[in-house]
Design a protein around this motif. Sequence first.
Motif, mmCIF file in Angstrom:
data_model
loop_
_atom_site.group_PDB
_atom_site.id
_atom_site.type_symbol
_atom_site.label_atom_id
_atom_site.label_comp_id
_atom_site.label_asym_id
_atom_site.label_seq_id
_atom_site.Cartn_x
_atom_site.Cartn_y
_atom_site.Cartn_z
ATOM 1 N N SER A 98 9.438 2.211 16.876
ATOM 2 C CA SER A 98 10.674 2.845 17.316
ATOM 3 C C SER A 98 10.796 4.249 16.744
ATOM 4 C CB SER A 98 11.895 2.011 16.912
ATOM 5 O OG SER A 98 12.063 2.022 15.514
ATOM 6 N N ASN A 99 11.598 5.055 17.431
ATOM 7 C CA ASN A 99 11.964 6.391 16.966
ATOM 8 C C ASN A 99 13.477 6.482 16.978
ATOM 9 O OD1 ASN A 99 9.284 7.314 16.859
ATOM 10 N ND2 ASN A 99 9.340 7.916 19.004
ATOM 11 N N TYR A 100 14.041 7.123 15.965
ATOM 12 C CA TYR A 100 15.479 7.345 15.925
ATOM 13 C C TYR A 100 15.897 8.132 17.166
ATOM 14 C CZ TYR A 100 19.928 9.428 14.546
ATOM 15 O OH TYR A 100 21.242 9.849 14.511
ATOM 16 N N SER A 110 25.236 11.891 18.281
ATOM 17 C CA SER A 110 24.458 12.975 17.685
ATOM 18 C C SER A 110 23.059 12.474 17.375
ATOM 19 C CB SER A 110 25.135 13.496 16.419
ATOM 20 O OG SER A 110 25.277 12.463 15.473
ATOM 21 N N GLY A 111 22.088 13.297 17.724
ATOM 22 C CA GLY A 111 20.694 12.971 17.468
ATOM 23 C C GLY A 111 19.828 14.185 17.702
ATOM 24 N N PRO A 112 18.541 14.078 17.403
ATOM 25 C CA PRO A 112 17.661 15.239 17.532
ATOM 26 C C PRO A 112 17.441 15.708 18.968
ATOM 27 C CG PRO A 112 16.419 13.287 16.860
ATOM 28 C CD PRO A 112 17.868 12.922 16.837
ATOM 29 N N ALA A 137 16.500 0.657 24.189
ATOM 30 C CA ALA A 137 16.823 1.005 22.809
ATOM 31 C C ALA A 137 17.413 -0.209 22.101
ATOM 32 C CB ALA A 137 17.818 2.172 22.784
ATOM 33 N N VAL A 138 17.455 -0.132 20.795
ATOM 34 C CA VAL A 138 18.149 -1.124 19.981
ATOM 35 C C VAL A 138 19.021 -0.377 18.988
ATOM 36 C CG1 VAL A 138 16.422 -2.950 20.220
ATOM 37 C CG2 VAL A 138 16.268 -1.355 18.308
ATOM 38 N N GLU A 156 15.005 4.282 19.908
ATOM 39 C CA GLU A 156 14.239 4.109 21.138
ATOM 40 C C GLU A 156 13.035 3.219 20.802
ATOM 41 O OE1 GLU A 156 11.575 6.875 24.164
ATOM 42 O OE2 GLU A 156 12.665 7.820 22.519
ATOM 43 N N ILE A 157 12.833 2.167 21.587
ATOM 44 C CA ILE A 157 11.678 1.283 21.387
ATOM 45 C C ILE A 157 10.496 1.879 22.123
ATOM 46 C CG2 ILE A 157 10.746 -1.033 21.775
ATOM 47 C CD1 ILE A 157 12.928 -0.842 19.604
#
Length: 168
Positions: free
Chosen positions: A15-17, A51-53, A149-150, A166-167
């Motif tokens: 996963s990625n944030y 909020s995220g990258p 996503a989880v 994101e999976i």
Amino acid sequence: MTDKNSKNEKLCLSSNYLCTAEFEVGGGLIGIGQSPFGDQRMGYITGGRISGPRISGKILPGGGNWTRGGRLGNDASVGTFDARAVWETDDGDLIYLTYNGRNVIPDDVRAAFVDPAKPYVDPSRYYLRIAPVFETASEKYSWLNGVLAVGVGERTDFGVRHIIHEIR
């Protein structure tokens, strides 16, 4: 046997944030009541922030979360989520999301968990997980249309905060 194990390794999840979503639930939860299918409640989304990258913006009012609750053994409640919301990115694109999920809340933390006026409840003391999917007409954010996503959630004084990954 080695060949089978190497195939399984290729099928592992990572996963990625993705973002943090802070859902405001003004007015609290509406208790619909106990039916033959469980204790039904509804929380109306009054706003919030993401909020995220790769994505940031606001959560529009008007969505909601329909929950159903019951018991898990003798010492915890269990619940399901059925939620819908619309996000508006900082650059004006709209993203529709839906999610299902589960919560498990031990009886010894339940009173504090359900009352947002109560002090902070350590999220390690309960289980709150969601699985969002996204839909958008935006070209910039079209990549979200293929994302599962989880999220790991925590109860806040304004509603709920989900840290979403994101999976891959």
